[in-house]
Structures are given as structure tokens and as C-alpha cells.
Design an enzyme around this catalytic site. Structure first.
Site, PDB file in Angstrom:
ATOM      1  CB  SER A   6     -15.853  -4.068 -27.089  1.00  0.00           C
ATOM      2  OG  SER A   6     -15.033  -3.051 -26.777  1.00  0.00           O
ATOM      3  CG  HIS A  31     -16.397  -3.940 -22.589  1.00  0.00           C
ATOM      4  ND1 HIS A  31     -16.138  -4.034 -21.149  1.00  0.00           N
ATOM      5  CD2 HIS A  31     -15.097  -3.406 -23.019  1.00  0.00           C
ATOM      6  CE1 HIS A  31     -15.057  -4.042 -20.786  1.00  0.00           C
ATOM      7  NE2 HIS A  31     -14.355  -3.610 -21.896  1.00  0.00           N
ATOM      8  CG  ASP A  33     -12.456  -1.462 -24.168  1.00  0.00           C
ATOM      9  OD1 ASP A  33     -12.368  -1.969 -23.161  1.00  0.00           O
ATOM     10  OD2 ASP A  33     -12.638  -2.148 -25.264  1.00  0.00           O
ATOM     11  CG  MET A  35      -7.755   1.838 -24.377  1.00  0.00           C
ATOM     12  SD  MET A  35      -7.146   1.089 -25.776  1.00  0.00           S
ATOM     13  CE  MET A  35      -8.381  -0.291 -25.956  1.00  0.00           C
ATOM     14  CG  HIS A  64     -11.840  -2.280 -19.415  1.00  0.00           C
ATOM     15  ND1 HIS A  64     -11.442  -3.164 -20.374  1.00  0.00           N
ATOM     16  CD2 HIS A  64     -10.804  -2.165 -18.328  1.00  0.00           C
ATOM     17  CE1 HIS A  64     -10.265  -3.806 -20.175  1.00  0.00           C
ATOM     18  NE2 HIS A  64      -9.930  -3.027 -18.764  1.00  0.00           N
ATOM     19  CG  MET A  66      -7.641  -0.972 -20.349  1.00  0.00           C
ATOM     20  SD  MET A  66      -7.879  -1.418 -21.805  1.00  0.00           S
ATOM     21  CE  MET A  66      -9.636  -0.747 -22.247  1.00  0.00           C
ATOM     22  CG  MET A 135      -7.747  -7.582 -19.242  1.00  0.00           C
ATOM     23  SD  MET A 135      -9.257  -6.801 -20.116  1.00  0.00           S
ATOM     24  CE  MET A 135      -8.505  -6.951 -21.627  1.00  0.00           C
ATOM     25  N   GLY A 140      -5.373  -2.917 -25.084  1.00  0.00           N
ATOM     26  CA  GLY A 140      -4.844  -1.558 -25.804  1.00  0.00           C
ATOM     27  C   GLY A 140      -5.325  -2.073 -27.186  1.00  0.00           C
ATOM     28  N   GLY A 143      -9.597  -6.776 -31.623  1.00  0.00           N
ATOM     29  CA  GLY A 143      -9.090  -7.808 -32.768  1.00  0.00           C
ATOM     30  C   GLY A 143      -7.861  -8.593 -32.542  1.00  0.00           C
ATOM     31  CG  ASP A 173     -12.433  -7.073 -22.777  1.00  0.00           C
ATOM     32  OD1 ASP A 173     -12.523  -7.029 -23.784  1.00  0.00           O
ATOM     33  OD2 ASP A 173     -12.047  -5.954 -22.195  1.00  0.00           O
ATOM     34  N   GLY A 175     -10.758 -11.078 -27.684  1.00  0.00           N
ATOM     35  CA  GLY A 175     -10.575 -12.477 -28.610  1.00  0.00           C
ATOM     36  C   GLY A 175     -11.907 -13.486 -28.220  1.00  0.00           C
TER      37      GLY A 175
END
Ligand code: DX5
Ligand code: ZN
Length: 237
Positions: A6, A31, A33, A35, A64, A66, A135, A140, A143, A173, A175
Site C-alpha cells: 500500500s 494498492h 488508497d 481518501m 481503493h 474511500m 477491511m 483512514g 499503521g 486490508d 494491519g
């Protein structure tokens, strides 16, 4: 098994170089993200960044979204080089149309389910998708700690896939590290997004190999059939 680093966890000052580094290290997808500061309380990349990343790698870009209004963004990100586009089931009534639109754009069709949302919300759409994203953190931020309560949703996604004789990939996706990857693989995941674990590793290549070995070792079932079909869609960008 697909491992998708990611970019959220990459060095933001040199994203193109980081994309190239992940490619050299043996990543399967990248990947990305997106947002919007509304669907989630954070902001990340726009289409111009995706275009720059597209130019830096031949890997499929797993985008992805969001975002509260993906309808105004899908085409922009597809044109920028997204190979797959994933929207969230939490958008409710608009989901069917969004999935249709992604299909019409010729991209891989993805649907994401947040931790508090029952997996049953995705059930009506399974025949229309290529990838179901479970998820494993609240979206958001990178880590965060893996939410173990999401694992039964992966098992359910796999049971439905078998029952309905479908071939969608099951992606996780949030952790994902050297412990949680095994748990997810056992439950049926075959596509693993990982940010912090990979980009913070001393050797990205070795971390990637280790994640892949663990995912394979603990895999719920052989992956060969789906890899061919799903990867084929993604090669064309
Ligand atoms: C979370 C994002 C993830 C994130 C994962 O909102 O959707 O893709 O980058 O990062 P890690 O692997 O650090 O949890
Ligand atoms: Zn993501």
C-alpha cells in the site's frame, strides 16, 4: 496469492521511486488508497498522482476509493491508469450503479466492507464483482492494529464463493503483518494489502517474500484457477 504493497505507507516525497522499488521487490499489485476527507477523516492522492505512479510501474494499480462520491471520480482514476477500482458497500443504494460503471470502464470491479458493516451487505452484489475487500481496520490511516473480529467475514466470503461457484478474489486490508497474514489466509483471503509491514521493513523484497510464503503456507485452498482469471483482467490498464 497476490501481495499488494500500500503506497500510503511509502515515502510521500518520492512516490514514483517507491512504486518502482516495490516493483523490483516482487510485488504483484500496488494498492493505492484514495481518501476524500469526508468518507474518512483523511486526504491522500488525486488522479495526477495515480498517473505519475502509473508511469513508474507496470504493475496493476489496485485503487481503493474511500470516497463519498465515487461517481464523479471513477472515470478520472481509470483514465489515470487504475487497473481495478474498489468502492464501499456503505454507499448503499448507489452501489449497484457504481459497480456497473466500473465494469463499463473496463476495470476490475471491487467492493469493500468496513469492519462495523455486516458482510451480508455485500451478498446482493457478489455476482457483479471481481474482488471483495474485507477491511480489517477502520479505513483512514495506515499503521493500525488488525481487528480480529473481521476474520469470520473472510470465512463467510469464501463459503459464498464456493456455494455460488463464483471466482471473486478475497482481499484483506489493514494491519496485515507476519502474524495476521496467516490468520487471514486460513480464513480464505488470497489477496493481501500491506503498508507499514512492507514499506518500513529493512528489506522490502525479503518482507514481501516472507508475507507471500506465509500466505501460501496457510492458504485455505489452492489459488491457481483464480490467479489466471483475475490477473488477466488486470494486465490491461
Ligand atoms: C487503510 C487503508 C490501507 C492502509 C493499510 O485505510 O485502506 O490500505 O494503507 O496500511 P497498514 O498495512 O499499515 O495497516
Ligand atoms: Zn486500502
Amino acid at each position: 496469492m497476490i501481495i499488494a504493497p500500500s503506497l500510503l505507507a511509502a515515502n510521500p516525497g518520492r512516490l514514483a521511486a517507491e512504486a518502482a522499488r516495490a516493483t523490483r521487490a516482487g510485488a504483484d499489485w500496488l494498492h493505492v488508497d484514495i481518501m476524500d476527507g469526508h468518507f474518512v477523516p483523511n486526504l491522500t492522492f488525486g488522479p495526477a498522482i495515480v498517473r505519475a505512479v502509473r508511469a513508474a510501474t507496470r504493475l496493476p494499480l489496485d485503487v481503493h476509493l474511500m470516497c463519498s462520491r465515487p461517481e464523479i471520480l471513477l472515470e478520472l482514476f481509470r483514465e489515470a491508469g487504475a487497473s481495478g477500482l474498489t468502492v464501499h458497500v456503505e454507499l448503499g443504494q448507489r452501489v449497484a450503479h457504481l459497480l456497473w460503471k466500473i465494469r463499463a470502464l473496463g476495470a476490475r470491479v471491487g467492493l469493500a466492507v468496513n469492519p462495523p458493516t455486516p458482510i451480508a451487505a455485500a451478498r446482493p452484489f457478489l455476482k457483479s464483482i471481481d474482488l471483495l475487500l474485507v477491511m480489517t481496520v477502520n479505513p483512514g490511516f495506515g499503521g493500525q492494529e488488525f481487528i480480529a473480529e473481521t476474520v469470520p467475514k473472510i470465512q463467510q466470503a469464501r463459503a459464498w464463493r464456493r456455494e455460488l461457484k463464483l471466482a471473486y478474489r478475497i482481499e484483506v486490508d489493514g494491519g496485515i503483518n507476519f502474524q495476521t497474514v496467516a490468520e487471514c489466509a486460513r480464513a480464505g483471503a488470497d489477496t493481501f494489502v500491506s503498508g507499514t509491514t512492507l514499506f518500513q521493513a529493512r528489506s522490502l523484497r525479503r518482507a514481501l517474500q516472507r508475507l507471500r510464503t506465509l500466505a501460501r503456507r496457510h492458504a485455505a485452498e489452492p489459488d491457481a484457477a483464480r490467479t489466471g482469471a483475475a490477473a488477466g483482467v488486470l494486465v490491461s490498464t
